[in-house]
Design a protein around this motif. Structure first.
Motif, mmCIF file in Angstrom:
data_model
loop_
_atom_site.group_PDB
_atom_site.id
_atom_site.type_symbol
_atom_site.label_atom_id
_atom_site.label_comp_id
_atom_site.label_asym_id
_atom_site.label_seq_id
_atom_site.Cartn_x
_atom_site.Cartn_y
_atom_site.Cartn_z
ATOM 1 N N UNK A 4 1.049 -1.373 -0.320
ATOM 2 C CA UNK A 4 0.180 -0.300 0.114
ATOM 3 C C UNK A 4 0.550 1.478 -0.092
ATOM 4 N N UNK A 5 0.578 2.107 -1.002
ATOM 5 C CA UNK A 5 1.840 3.382 -0.941
ATOM 6 C C UNK A 5 0.349 4.161 -0.309
ATOM 7 N N UNK A 6 0.573 5.828 0.670
ATOM 8 C CA UNK A 6 0.253 6.633 1.414
ATOM 9 C C UNK A 6 0.441 7.498 0.519
ATOM 10 N N UNK A 7 -0.345 7.642 -0.403
ATOM 11 C CA UNK A 7 0.290 8.628 -1.895
ATOM 12 C C UNK A 7 0.182 10.287 -1.946
ATOM 13 N N UNK A 8 0.598 11.597 -2.015
ATOM 14 C CA UNK A 8 0.009 12.357 -2.056
ATOM 15 C C UNK A 8 -0.774 12.719 -3.733
ATOM 16 N N UNK A 9 -1.919 13.773 -2.933
ATOM 17 C CA UNK A 9 -2.694 13.673 -4.822
ATOM 18 C C UNK A 9 -2.438 13.719 -6.303
ATOM 19 N N UNK A 10 -0.945 13.992 -6.162
ATOM 20 C CA UNK A 10 -0.786 14.115 -7.548
ATOM 21 C C UNK A 10 0.325 13.075 -8.103
ATOM 22 N N UNK A 11 0.630 12.220 -6.942
ATOM 23 C CA UNK A 11 1.228 10.654 -6.966
ATOM 24 C C UNK A 11 0.316 9.820 -7.405
ATOM 25 N N UNK A 43 -1.870 3.788 -11.640
ATOM 26 C CA UNK A 43 -1.750 3.217 -12.746
ATOM 27 C C UNK A 43 -0.472 2.222 -13.517
ATOM 28 N N UNK A 44 0.571 2.198 -12.552
ATOM 29 C CA UNK A 44 1.714 1.845 -12.117
ATOM 30 C C UNK A 44 1.247 0.073 -11.270
ATOM 31 N N UNK A 45 -0.263 0.002 -10.735
ATOM 32 C CA UNK A 45 -0.990 -1.301 -10.030
ATOM 33 C C UNK A 45 0.380 -0.865 -8.560
ATOM 34 N N UNK A 46 -0.066 0.156 -8.461
ATOM 35 C CA UNK A 46 -0.006 -0.309 -6.788
ATOM 36 C C UNK A 46 -1.646 0.422 -6.122
ATOM 37 N N UNK A 47 -0.971 -0.432 -5.162
ATOM 38 C CA UNK A 47 -2.551 -0.263 -4.230
ATOM 39 C C UNK A 47 -2.198 1.227 -3.148
ATOM 40 N N UNK A 48 -3.453 2.715 -3.813
ATOM 41 C CA UNK A 48 -2.461 4.080 -3.293
ATOM 42 C C UNK A 48 -3.816 4.210 -2.338
ATOM 43 N N UNK A 49 -3.757 4.901 -1.414
ATOM 44 C CA UNK A 49 -4.673 5.510 -0.425
ATOM 45 C C UNK A 49 -3.968 7.404 -0.310
ATOM 46 N N UNK A 50 -5.357 8.209 -0.319
ATOM 47 C CA UNK A 50 -4.766 9.265 -0.619
ATOM 48 C C UNK A 50 -4.865 9.841 0.862
#
Lengths: 481, 446
Positions: free
Chosen positions: B389-396, B402-409
């Motif tokens: 899981x990636x806790x991602x910033x809005x830009x990323x 799209x690169x297949x990572x599971x994200x939460x903003x």
């Protein structure tokens, strides 16, 4: 200084970034304060694209002289060029604050990139100014990119044209270009390059092979196509291909410029009118009374407002109460074109002033940007957000241009007019039975113009509910909470 | 724990994105955003839909809160001094229920030669309401802006509005300027009269979206007298902050606010942030100790951990990456690591090592903190490490999905209410839910 409910256009740097992000293998370097980030997020939200926006920040911040931190412009540029071997061109933009703080443009040439054996071109926008707005800047930025990459070369053997479409974030930008390309294919004209959406530097250097330039979206293609006309004698077609008339005019003009047989072109047009273009068919199906006396008001950019205005006035039969644009730099052109379909054309960039105009005229249909949605909602009038900027960026794009686009316009009008007609069947509450006290009227006057109609209605309903013979300030206040 | 300074350009959205949320949490405030077209454009477009952030738009299509006003300056225009103040007065006068006005002064304002604090002063005199200029992006500790910087600046401004009191009764020390502030709402019901002893009441800092009451209840349970939250639910109430005050900060990004309380001579309680089970336990325990109540929270913490066991099982061993933009990363990472997750990287645009000393000390040994990360390098690191899981910033967010990572903003976690024991529960639930949904989607035969 003005108090605005919202703005239609962003700053110049946003326009430059839009053009850069539209293209392939072009990278933008934004000189800005770290707190001005957001393009990456907006790009993700609006394009749903998997590729991060090709934009790097060269941050302005206090940094120690010898620090390795980014922030020193020349070094940042070289570093970004090295990190982006795939970029054939780098375009440099400065945020408004950067311009205000006196940030200059860099002078440097890039060394050859060891990975790509090329040195990317650095495109500088000398004309950048904090006064310039988004679309004018995007227009000029595209011209800079074109100017940096167009050689003189022989024309293609078969007739071809370049299509100058809307840049990225334009609603349906890709679909508009595809539709026009499809139609031109029907008369045997190939597309040499599509600019700026999806274009690479190679496409730019191919531009001068084409026989003519078709400018779909003059907001972003005007200067570039004028440059090509002046430098290389390339003719251009600038009619917006909106509606069947506009599209037909573009097709015929291209046919003319490519020395095609007129009859053959006309046959292709007829075939399309029979098959794809449903707007003329809709106009004939609906009884004339449907549109008689119905007033439409339009507000938006240049292309969609004039294109749709002309179409609705001539092809559909609306009366165009007024048409306006927020593009001050196209004022003269806009007033000239709008005069062909309305008596009242204006330039205005304050959403509240537009809303006040909507309220004063209460048109039967409002076509505008998403900033007009609020007033349309408040007045309960049919509304179509067809002019950029719009907040919806759907996965499935649908063109408004071309013959297929004319059918979509027909559907949109039909849908917008249908629902409210049913509503209109309900008896309007009588307004006459109620009087307003002077104080209440005074208070009503303080409510922003675009909310006033709704506030008046609510207050009168509330007064009726209370069985009050007149609307007092208290009733007005209660009805608003 | 290692701290690496990558000296890169992190992906951070402009702090102006948070206007709507702040306006919501500060009911009496009118926000006047003063800036050029660029600033207003950012504030406006970022108020709309951001990737990975729930798309409910309570404030109409434009997404701009009714108590947010844009004042657009033209670059060429020469503004007479006081011109801005008159418009601020107009804007405040035409609205009901305005208790104070915050002039969100973007950087361009200074560059255009407008003295915002003077204009604030002038409008304050005419409105008889507190008016303050707030700079949304001043990083206290060196470089780097967080997407939460505006919240920090606003709370700092509120602290500046707080009275410096003598020792008169507390009721009268709440702010009342020309009686307007006090008149708006009734006095908030505070728990004043517990035993009068050497025990000191505590003021809590943080515009938490939900858990203020939860935390207050927890603290009161162990006998701590809570003066209130700043900002609290009552916009017109401001606690005195001076040498006698005891202040505890609930959010890791409130560095400016924290320093302002120190400058006022208040005692800042140095402890973990009330995020996660152990964080909350330590927070309550330390606050209680500082304010003169001995309490042990370890039983409570153990009990909560037990309750969380089923959720914990669902995230145990999961590898989590924080790209970092809000400043909430460090305590969240600390909690998730304690809950059994593996933290691959904690990115943070800036790190106040003094303010977060306790947090950093509590971080697990194998957690890497990357200060001022370069976002492009992060994308490569994420691709290489393939976190769960990636806790991602809005830009990323979108590029990573799209690169297949599971994200939460990261913004999603910001609005979740991560504080307190209940917050710990919500955090684990959010992660578990996300894994569950991803598994469901992965199971589809497309």
């Amino acid at each position: 200084m003005r108090i605005l409910r919202g703005i239609y256009e962003g700053p110049g740097s946003h326009g430059i970034l839009r053009v850069a992000a539209s293209m392939r293998r072009v990278h933008a370097v934004l000189r800005a304060y770290p707190s001005e980030g957001g393009f990456l997020a907006l790009h993700g939200a609006w394009t749903h694209s998997g590729e991060p926006a090709p934009v790097s920040l060269s941050p302005i911040w206090d940094r120690p002289e010898e620090s390795q931190r980014p922030g020193e412009l020349a070094r940042d540029l070289s570093w970004i060029a090295r990190r982006r071997p795939e970029a054939d061109a780098l375009i440099f933009a400065r945020s408004e604050s950067a311009l205000l703080s006196g940030e200059g443009a860099p002078i440097l040439a890039f060394p050859e990139n060891p990975e790509s054996d090329r040195s990317p071109k650095l495109v500088i926008c000398e004309w950048e100014s904090p006064n310039m707005r988004e679309l004018e800047a995007s227009d000029l930025a595209l011209m800079e990119l074109v100017r940096a990459h167009t050689p003189n070369q022989p024309k293609s053997l078969a007739p071809t044209v370049n299509i100058f479409g809307p840049p990225i974030f334009g609603p349906n930008a890709a679909a508009e270009v595809a539709e026009v390309e499809r139609i031109l294919g029907l008369i045997g004209v190939d597309v040499n390059a599509r600019v700026p959406l999806g274009a690479s530097v190679d496409d730019l250097s191919r531009l001068t092979r084409a026989w003519a330039n078709v400018v779909l979206y003059r907001e972003a293609g005007e200067s570039a196509s004028l440059y090509l006309q002046d430098e290389f004698g390339m003719p251009r077609v600038t009619t917006p291909p909106v509606g069947s008339v506009g599209t037909g005019a573009v097709v015929r003009a291209v046919g003319e410029l490519c020395s095609l047989d007129r009859l053959q072109v006309q046959r292709a047009v007829w075939a399309e009118l029979a098959r794809t273009a449903k707007l003329p068919w809709y106009a004939r199906l609906v009884v004339p009374e449907t549109f008689r006396g119905r007033r439409v008001a339009l507000f938006g950019d240049f292309t969609y407002t004039t294109g749709l205005g002309y179409t609705l006035a001539r092809e559909v039969g609306f009366k165009v109460a007024w048409a306006g644009t927020y593009l001050k730099y196209l004022e003269k052109d806009f007033l000239f074109h709008a005069a062909t379909f309305t008596d009242e054309a204006f330039v205005e960039d304050d959403p509240q002033a537009v809303a006040a105009r909507v309220e004063a005229t209460t048109p039967d249909l409002l076509i505008g940007t998403h900033l007009e949605e609020e007033i349309a909602d408040a007045l309960g009038m049919p509304f179509l957000p067809l002019c950029p900027p719009v907040v919806e960026h759907p996965f499935a794009e649908r063109p408004l241009m071309g013959y297929a686009g004319s059918s979509i316009v027909a559907d949109a009008i039909d849908g917008a007019l249908r629902a409210p007609w049913e509503l209109r069947g309900e008896p309007e509450p009588a307004v006459s039975g109620l009087s307003w006290t002077d104080e209440a009227l005074e208070e009503l006057g303080e409510i922003p113009a675009f909310l006033r109609g709704r506030a008046r209605r609510l207050a009168e309903e509330h007064a009726r509910a209370l069985n009050s013979p007149e609307v007092t300030p208290e009733i007005l206040e209660e009805s608003r909470s | 724990m290692t701290i690496l300074n990558e000296s890169g350009v992190p992906d951070v959205v402009s702090p102006l994105w948070g206007l709507a949320g702040l306006a919501e949490r500060l009911p009496g405030a009118l926000f006047v955003v003063i800036g050029t077209r660029a600033d207003v454009h950012l504030a406006q477009s970022l108020s709309g839909f951001l990737p990975g952030f729930p798309a409910d738009q309570p404030y109409g299509v434009i997404g701009v809160h009714p108590r947010v006003v844009f004042m657009v300056l033209e670059p060429e225009e020469k503004l007479a001094s006081g011109a801005l103040a008159s418009r601020v007065v107009e804007a405040a006068d035409s609205r009901r229920g305005v208790g104070f006005v915050l002039l969100i002064t973007c950087r361009s304002v200074g560059l255009l030669g407008v003295d915002a604090s003077f204009e604030a002063e002038l409008s304050q005199r005419r409105l008889a309401l507190p008016v303050r200029a707030v700079v949304p992006d001043t990083g206290i500790s060196g470089f780097g802006v967080l997407s939460t910087s505006l919240e920090d600046s606003v709370i700092r401004t509120l602290i500046e509005l707080c009275p410096m009191g003598g020792s008169e009764p507390k009721e009268e020390r709440s702010y009342s300027k020309g009686n307007l502030f006090g008149k708006l709402r009734g006095q908030p019901g505070r728990r004043m009269s517990r035993e009068r002893s050497i025990r000191r009441p505590v003021i809590l800092l943080g515009a938490l979206p939900g858990p203020q009451e939860e935390l207050t209840a927890e603290l009161e349970w162990v006998g701590v007298e809570v003066v209130g939250w700043l900002p609290g639910p009552d916009a017109d109430w401001l606690p005195p902050i001076d040498e006698e005050a005891f202040v505890a900060t609930a959010d890791p990004y409130l560095t400016g606010a924290y320093r302002t309380t120190e400058e006022r001579g208040a005692t800042s309680i140095k402890t973990l942030l009330p995020i996660g089970v152990d964080g909350t336990a330590r927070f309550i325990q330390d606050v209680a100790a500082w304010t003169g109540h001995g309490t042990g929270e370890s039983d409570r913490a153990r009990q909560v951990w037990e309750e969380l066991e089923p959720l914990r099982n669902r995230i145990r061993g999961k590898r989590i990456f924080f790209t970092g933009d809000t400043g909430l990363e460090v305590p969240l990472a600390r909690f998730l690591a304690n809950a059994g997750a593996v933290i691959l990287e904690v990115g943070t645009p800036r790190l106040d090592k003094r303010f977060l000393a306790a947090e950093l000390a509590a971080l697990g040994e194998d957690v890497d903190v990357v200060e001022s990360p370069e976002w492009q390098a992060q994308l490569n690191r994420i691709d290489a490490a393939r976190p769960d899981m990636v806790v991602a910033s809005p830009g990323l967010y979108v590029p990573l999905v799209a690169r297949g990572h599971l994200c939460r903003s990261s913004l999603d976690l910001l609005s979740l209410g991560v504080h307190g024991y209940e917050g710990a529960h919500r955090v684990l639930e959010l992660f578990a839910r996300t894994f569950e949904r991803a598994e469901g989607l992965d199971a589809l035969n497309l």
